[in-house]
Design an enzyme around this catalytic site. Structure first.
Site, PDB file in Angstrom:
ATOM      1  N   SER A   6     114.649  40.901  42.676  1.00  0.00           N
ATOM      2  CA  SER A   6     115.262  39.474  42.871  1.00  0.00           C
ATOM      3  C   SER A   6     114.549  38.326  42.477  1.00  0.00           C
ATOM      4  O   SER A   6     114.949  37.514  42.280  1.00  0.00           O
ATOM      5  CB  SER A   6     115.653  39.356  44.558  1.00  0.00           C
ATOM      6  N   MET A  18     104.199  47.828  42.463  1.00  0.00           N
ATOM      7  CA  MET A  18     103.647  48.690  43.560  1.00  0.00           C
ATOM      8  C   MET A  18     102.359  49.472  43.178  1.00  0.00           C
ATOM      9  O   MET A  18     102.192  50.361  43.829  1.00  0.00           O
ATOM     10  CB  MET A  18     104.564  49.447  44.363  1.00  0.00           C
ATOM     11  N   SER A  74     102.576  33.559  48.672  1.00  0.00           N
ATOM     12  CA  SER A  74     101.774  32.990  48.183  1.00  0.00           C
ATOM     13  C   SER A  74     101.895  33.662  46.654  1.00  0.00           C
ATOM     14  O   SER A  74     102.191  34.810  46.626  1.00  0.00           O
ATOM     15  CB  SER A  74     100.373  33.842  48.568  1.00  0.00           C
ATOM     16  N   HIS A  83     103.207  37.369  46.756  1.00  0.00           N
ATOM     17  CA  HIS A  83     102.918  38.058  48.182  1.00  0.00           C
ATOM     18  C   HIS A  83     103.726  37.372  49.325  1.00  0.00           C
ATOM     19  O   HIS A  83     103.552  36.514  49.330  1.00  0.00           O
ATOM     20  CB  HIS A  83     101.312  38.252  48.200  1.00  0.00           C
TER      21      HIS A  83
END
Ligand code: GRF
Length: 192
Positions: A15, A94, A140, A113
Site C-alpha cells: 500500500s 521483511m 517514522s 516503521h
C-alpha cells in the site's frame, strides 16, 4: 527537471508503494520508480508494480530467514544499480539489509516503521504500543543502518490511540498516516 530514480523493496501488500506511485502519476512527486523488488513470489507489491507498468522482479532470498543470502544481496545491488536507482525505499521489506546494500547506497536507503521510533522497533509495533498503554503512537521514516529500525529518524507523524482501539483499527490508521508521510519525505529527497 530531473526525476529521482527510486527502487522500492517490499514483501507484502504494497500500500505504501501504491501511494508513492499514485503521487508520481498525479505529478506531485518528481520521481520515477525504476524497479520494484520483492522476496515474496506472490506479494501484492509486485501486482501493483505491474498495474503501474513499473519494472519489477521477484528475488528469492536464499537459505536465510531474516536476511538475504550474501550472494543474493550482491545481486540486489547489481539490479538496483543497473536500473539507475538513486534512492532505495523500503516499504514493508521483511529482510534486514547487510553490508553489500549499506555500502552501495550510503544514506540512500530509507524505511517506514509503524511507531514513533526509537519506541517499539521490530515487528507489530502498533501492538507493542497498544500493550504498553501509549496514548499517542504513529509512524517514522528513517535511514537504514545495520541495526533493526535504529537508523537516524527523518520524519514522524503522530496517531492518537482512541478509546476501544484494537490492534487492527490502530494499524489501519497508522497506515493511513504512512501513506501520507512517505511520499512527503521522498519529495524532500527529490528537491535535494
Ligand atoms: C507498513 O505498515 C510499514 O510500516 C511496515 O510494513 C508495512 C508495509 O505495508 N514497515 P504495505 O506493504 O506498504 O501495505
Amino acid at each position: 527537471m530531473k526525476k529521482l530514480g527510486l527502487g522500492i523493496l517490499g514483501s507484502g501488500k504494497g500500500s505504501n508503494c501504491r501511494a508513492i506511485l499514485e503521487q508520481i502519476s498525479a505529478g506531485k512527486l518528481l520521481a520515477e520508480v525504476r524497479l520494484v523488488v520483492s522476496d515474496v513470489f506472490d506479494a501484492g507489491i509486485l501486482d501493483i508494480a505491474r498495474e503501474f507498468r513499473v519494472p519489477n522482479i521477484y528475488l528469492p532470498a536464499g537459505n536465510f530467514r531474516t536476511r538475504l543470502e550474501p550472494k543474493v544481496e550482491v545481486e540486489l545491488v547489481r539490479l538496483l544499480q543497473e536500473a539507475e536507482v538513486e534512492l532505495v525505499v523500503l516499504a514493508g521489506f521483511m529482510r534486514v539489509l547487510k553490508e553489500p546494500m549499506l555500502a552501495a547506497f550510503p544514506r540512500r536507503i530509507i524505511n517506514i516503521h509503524p511507531s514513533l521510533l526509537p519506541k517499539f522497533p521490530g515487528i507489530e509495533a502498533w501492538k507493542q504500543a497498544l500493550v504498553a498503554g501509549e496514548k499517542i503512537t504513529g509512524c517514522s521514516v528513517h535511514y537504514v543502518d545495520a541495526g533493526i529500525d535504529s537508523g537516524e529518524i527523518i520524519a514522524q507523524r503522530k496517531v492518537a490511540v482512541v478509546p476501544g482501539e484494537t490492534p487492527e483499527s490502530l494499524h489501519e490508521r497508522i497506515q493511513i498516516a504512512e501513506r501520507a508521510l512517505y511520499p512527503e519525505v521522498i519529495a524532500k529527497f527529490c528537491e535535494a
